[in-house]
Design a protein around this motif. Sequence first.
Motif, PDB file in Angstrom:
ATOM      1  N   ALA A  32      12.146  -4.267  -2.748  1.00 51.44           N
ATOM      2  CA  ALA A  32      12.767  -4.511  -3.856  1.00 51.44           C
ATOM      3  C   ALA A  32      11.889  -5.735  -4.464  1.00 51.44           C
ATOM      4  O   ALA A  32      12.028  -6.163  -5.409  1.00 51.44           O
ATOM      5  CB  ALA A  32      13.512  -4.737  -3.722  1.00 51.44           C
ATOM      6  N   LEU A  33      10.558  -6.260  -3.706  1.00 55.79           N
ATOM      7  CA  LEU A  33       9.310  -6.641  -4.092  1.00 55.79           C
ATOM      8  C   LEU A  33       8.818  -6.806  -5.689  1.00 55.79           C
ATOM      9  O   LEU A  33       8.157  -5.667  -5.711  1.00 55.79           O
ATOM     10  CB  LEU A  33       8.675  -7.420  -3.136  1.00 55.79           C
ATOM     11  N   ASP A  34       9.057  -7.402  -6.677  1.00 56.51           N
ATOM     12  CA  ASP A  34       8.154  -7.732  -7.826  1.00 56.51           C
ATOM     13  C   ASP A  34       6.932  -7.044  -7.640  1.00 56.51           C
ATOM     14  O   ASP A  34       6.600  -7.852  -6.525  1.00 56.51           O
ATOM     15  CB  ASP A  34       8.714  -8.747  -8.847  1.00 56.51           C
ATOM     16  N   GLY A  35       6.230  -6.725  -8.756  1.00 54.88           N
ATOM     17  CA  GLY A  35       4.824  -7.254  -8.759  1.00 54.88           C
ATOM     18  C   GLY A  35       4.470  -5.598  -8.526  1.00 54.88           C
ATOM     19  O   GLY A  35       4.293  -4.576  -8.178  1.00 54.88           O
ATOM     20  N   PRO A  36       2.673  -5.669  -8.732  1.00 55.80           N
ATOM     21  CA  PRO A  36       2.220  -4.348  -8.194  1.00 55.80           C
ATOM     22  C   PRO A  36       2.026  -3.527  -6.805  1.00 55.80           C
ATOM     23  O   PRO A  36       2.342  -4.491  -5.803  1.00 55.80           O
ATOM     24  CB  PRO A  36       0.348  -4.290  -8.504  1.00 55.80           C
ATOM     25  N   ARG A  37       2.719  -2.243  -6.879  1.00 56.94           N
ATOM     26  CA  ARG A  37       2.600  -1.451  -5.305  1.00 56.94           C
ATOM     27  C   ARG A  37       1.826  -1.379  -4.787  1.00 56.94           C
ATOM     28  O   ARG A  37       0.905  -0.276  -5.553  1.00 56.94           O
ATOM     29  CB  ARG A  37       3.690  -0.544  -6.319  1.00 56.94           C
ATOM     30  N   ILE A  38       1.504  -1.737  -3.786  1.00 52.70           N
ATOM     31  CA  ILE A  38       0.129  -0.908  -3.371  1.00 52.70           C
ATOM     32  C   ILE A  38       0.340  -0.362  -1.679  1.00 52.70           C
ATOM     33  O   ILE A  38       1.038  -1.622  -0.937  1.00 52.70           O
ATOM     34  CB  ILE A  38      -1.034  -2.123  -3.017  1.00 52.70           C
ATOM     35  N   SER A  39       0.675   0.384  -1.387  1.00 56.07           N
ATOM     36  CA  SER A  39       1.162   0.842   0.460  1.00 56.07           C
ATOM     37  C   SER A  39      -0.276   1.840   0.182  1.00 56.07           C
ATOM     38  O   SER A  39      -1.070   2.532   0.032  1.00 56.07           O
ATOM     39  CB  SER A  39       2.524   1.839  -0.120  1.00 56.07           C
ATOM     40  N   LEU A  40      -0.209   1.718   2.535  1.00 56.52           N
ATOM     41  CA  LEU A  40      -0.886   2.398   2.803  1.00 56.52           C
ATOM     42  C   LEU A  40      -0.244   2.976   2.774  1.00 56.52           C
ATOM     43  O   LEU A  40       1.381   3.984   4.460  1.00 56.52           O
ATOM     44  CB  LEU A  40      -0.858   1.595   4.558  1.00 56.52           C
ATOM     45  N   LEU A  41      -0.841   4.939   3.618  1.00 55.18           N
ATOM     46  CA  LEU A  41      -0.257   6.534   3.515  1.00 55.18           C
ATOM     47  C   LEU A  41       0.118   6.576   5.611  1.00 55.18           C
ATOM     48  O   LEU A  41      -1.873   6.045   5.734  1.00 55.18           O
ATOM     49  CB  LEU A  41      -1.106   7.881   3.382  1.00 55.18           C
ATOM     50  N   THR A  42       0.978   6.543   6.030  1.00 59.13           N
ATOM     51  CA  THR A  42       0.877   6.684   7.268  1.00 59.13           C
ATOM     52  C   THR A  42       1.585   7.870   8.034  1.00 59.13           C
ATOM     53  O   THR A  42       1.690   8.794   6.721  1.00 59.13           O
ATOM     54  CB  THR A  42       1.917   5.666   8.110  1.00 59.13           C
ATOM     55  N   ARG A  43       1.055   7.982   9.352  1.00 58.82           N
ATOM     56  CA  ARG A  43       2.086   9.218   9.650  1.00 58.82           C
ATOM     57  C   ARG A  43       3.305   9.848   9.416  1.00 58.82           C
ATOM     58  O   ARG A  43       3.931  10.373   8.998  1.00 58.82           O
ATOM     59  CB  ARG A  43       1.527   9.904  11.405  1.00 58.82           C
ATOM     60  N   GLY A  44       3.692   8.594   9.229  1.00 58.21           N
ATOM     61  CA  GLY A  44       5.739   8.224   9.754  1.00 58.21           C
ATOM     62  C   GLY A  44       5.787   8.737   7.901  1.00 58.21           C
ATOM     63  O   GLY A  44       6.906   9.190   7.911  1.00 58.21           O
ATOM     64  N   THR A  45       5.264   8.244   7.254  1.00 56.28           N
ATOM     65  CA  THR A  45       5.785   8.577   5.711  1.00 56.28           C
ATOM     66  C   THR A  45       5.412   9.900   5.037  1.00 56.28           C
ATOM     67  O   THR A  45       5.760  10.248   4.931  1.00 56.28           O
ATOM     68  CB  THR A  45       5.003   7.675   4.873  1.00 56.28           C
ATOM     69  N   MET A  46       4.501  10.560   5.647  1.00 54.70           N
ATOM     70  CA  MET A  46       3.915  12.059   5.463  1.00 54.70           C
ATOM     71  C   MET A  46       4.370  12.989   6.350  1.00 54.70           C
ATOM     72  O   MET A  46       5.099  13.884   5.428  1.00 54.70           O
ATOM     73  CB  MET A  46       2.077  11.541   5.993  1.00 54.70           C
TER      74      MET A  46
END
Length: 519
Positions: free
Chosen positions: A214-228
């Motif tokens: 829910a945080l505002d601003g541009p979204r930057i995420s790291l790909l991880t084993r758990g999300t893939m």
Amino acid sequence: MREADRRTIDDIGISSLVLMENAGRQAVAAMEAMYSDLSERMVAVLCGRGNNGGDGFVVARTLLQRGVDVAVFLMGCVADVRGDARTNLEILGRLGLTVVEIGDSQAWELHFSEVSDCTLIVDAIFGTGLNAPVSGLIESVIADVNASGIPVVAIDLPSGLSADSHESIGPSVEASLTVTLAAPKLPLVLPPGETHAGDIVIADIGVPGDVLEALDGPRISLLTRGTMRPLITPRSADSHKGDYGHVLVVAGSRGKTGAAHLAAVGALRSGAGLVTVATPATCQAVVATMGPEYMTEALAETDEGLDPEDVDRVIEMARDVIAIGPGLGREAGTRRFIQQVVDRATMPIVIDADGLNAFNEDPDKLAGREGRDVIITPHPGEMARLVGMSVDEVQASRIEIARNFAAAHHVYVVLKGHRTIIATPDEKIFINPTGNPGMATGGAGDVLTGMIAAWLAQLLDAEAACKLAVYLHGMAGDLAEADSGDIAMTSADVAGHLGDAVLELTARRRVVGREQGSG
């Protein structure tokens, strides 16, 4: 992250003291996983006066309670420590652990011998609040710690780095392990900051995922084993090849037939049910003999390359996804052919290499539209030509350039290179941690093009296809590097390890006993 902490405390009701306790305990858990001999080590915990220092006090207490020999050094005076950090500092005192105050460089020089006698250092001096270069006492501390050769575990960020930028703002601790809290920070995953981080562990300290989302601003995420991992689902026992998509690879030219083959193999090894390679007529026989698993179609040619009059037939033979560009060449006719395919195709399309070069003079024509996803996979040189900049300028602002192009052209951008960047039309950014320098070899990008197309045909989700393909591509590269080394490995080695990468990611690798099949 300060806003995430605030919302967790004020809106969710998890106290800041609980978050600090979780941070310290998770850091110790990561240390135990990294150092099997932790109980035999002497640990120096260097603490600042703020919340990062408070995390360090919890680390020291947890180590003490587990029988580890620990010494604590406060960079400042006890009187200056406030809030939750002060609470945890006072607990150390009640447990009988003396905290050494380091108020100036002279005090540091006096006590550094005690630090240098230790076999592990915990850096809890600065967390995410630093926005200016360190100087004075802290600069001396960082220099001496780095020169000591003693392994360092940094809490949240190596001290001296700024959470706001991956660029160096001054001297910083060179950590062996960084336990970052709740979510990764930019300098931990992008150069040059990443070179100071060592191995990275993302510690769950109790900040809810919904708060982070829910945080505002541009979204930057790291790909991880758990999300893939959840993106790959088991196949139904009664499935057939039609369930997994038909990819049309438009690629190859004289001297570059390998590009077509590698893209096709990337698609097949990523699970596409059917793959057809459309390649110039003069190349069809060569491409056909390279792989019996895919079909081939001959493209009409003229003196200027591919014949634009053949576009209708190409679009007719396309079924689910088109991958276009690898090795096609830059002749005038070929450029017009590519432009017309991209303009007229109604199905999703992945554009790479010469497919992108066809738009150098008019990149505005390279655009997605409602109901038809477009994915582009440039390396830095191709991206530079599309935006009219130098390669150095692109490399200096990879995230911003990828994000801006994706938003302006309504395309998905996969900007290849170390820490490949994925940018979406809605301005989300994903950073891939897998891969190695051995993948800097001809054809690796062609494999990725086929992979993205195959996963797009199966998942029917452009964002998910980009993320999964990029992650598995790097993972296969890492497995290939482990077998062949980063000097000898080739793009064919990457393709050959795609199955292993899927099995590793899904934890479905089976060990077959030697006795099976005998008798």
